[in-house]
Scaffold this motif. Structure first.
Motif, mmCIF file in Angstrom:
data_model
loop_
_atom_site.group_PDB
_atom_site.id
_atom_site.type_symbol
_atom_site.label_atom_id
_atom_site.label_comp_id
_atom_site.label_asym_id
_atom_site.label_seq_id
_atom_site.Cartn_x
_atom_site.Cartn_y
_atom_site.Cartn_z
ATOM 1 N N ASN A 15 25.115 57.472 15.374
ATOM 2 C CA ASN A 15 24.901 56.029 15.464
ATOM 3 C C ASN A 15 26.208 55.247 15.492
ATOM 4 O OD1 ASN A 15 25.741 56.280 12.864
ATOM 5 N ND2 ASN A 15 23.878 55.535 11.928
ATOM 6 N N SER A 69 17.928 57.627 6.959
ATOM 7 C CA SER A 69 16.775 57.687 7.836
ATOM 8 C C SER A 69 15.625 56.930 7.211
ATOM 9 C CB SER A 69 16.368 59.143 8.055
ATOM 10 O OG SER A 69 15.087 59.202 8.621
ATOM 11 N N THR A 70 14.888 56.203 8.013
ATOM 12 C CA THR A 70 13.738 55.479 7.490
ATOM 13 C C THR A 70 12.445 56.245 7.739
ATOM 14 O OG1 THR A 70 13.689 54.206 9.522
ATOM 15 C CG2 THR A 70 14.763 53.196 7.629
ATOM 16 N N LYS A 90 8.534 57.856 12.787
ATOM 17 C CA LYS A 90 8.009 56.617 13.362
ATOM 18 C C LYS A 90 6.640 56.826 14.012
ATOM 19 C CE LYS A 90 11.640 53.973 12.683
ATOM 20 N NZ LYS A 90 12.040 54.795 11.534
#
Ligand SMILES: [Zn+2]
Length: 128
Positions: A89, A99-100, A103
């Motif tokens: 990134n 990290s979320t 998705k």
């Protein structure tokens, strides 16, 4: 080659590079799967394996991004971060953010499936 490009532009190019790598990766995987799948049919029909597919090649790493720095503004001093250990990134491990999580619905399901209570215990195969 442009010498004086901003770090933001470098970061943009770095991200574009990794996005392209991911795209080529996905394409190659897809083509390989198709080849493996259809190849067997072709072999049964013609007695020879089909010529291998011409796979898209990976992009070259942007030379201007070798010396990229994180550049995130530090909380303590307000100085830009000078870390050169950069992730995909374009930021270092301190400033990239965690990290979320998954998705897509598939990703969330896969993550659930990896939970301890849903995976086979270690050595389960030996106990039979
Ligand atoms: Zn940093």
């Amino acid at each position: 080659m442009a010498v004086n490009i901003s770090d933001d532009e470098k970061r943009r190019r770095l991200k574009a590079y990794f996005a392209e790598v991911a795209r080529v990766d996905a394409l190659r995987r897809q083509w390989q799967l198709t080849y493996d799948d259809r190849g067997t049919d072709f072999y049964l029909e013609h007695g020879v394996w089909p010529p291998p597919p011409i796979l898209p090649s990976y992009p070259e790493f942007p030379a201007e991004c070798f010396d990229i720095r994180c550049g995130a503004k530090a909380h303590s001093s307000g100085e830009p971060c000078r870390s050169k250990d950069i992730h995909k990134n374009g930021r270092c491990r301190f400033h990239g953010g965690l990290s979320t999580g998954p998705k897509t619905a598939e990703g969330k399901l896969a993550a659930l499936g990896n939970l301890k209570q849903f995976t086979e215990p270690h050595g389960a195969a030996d106990q039979s």
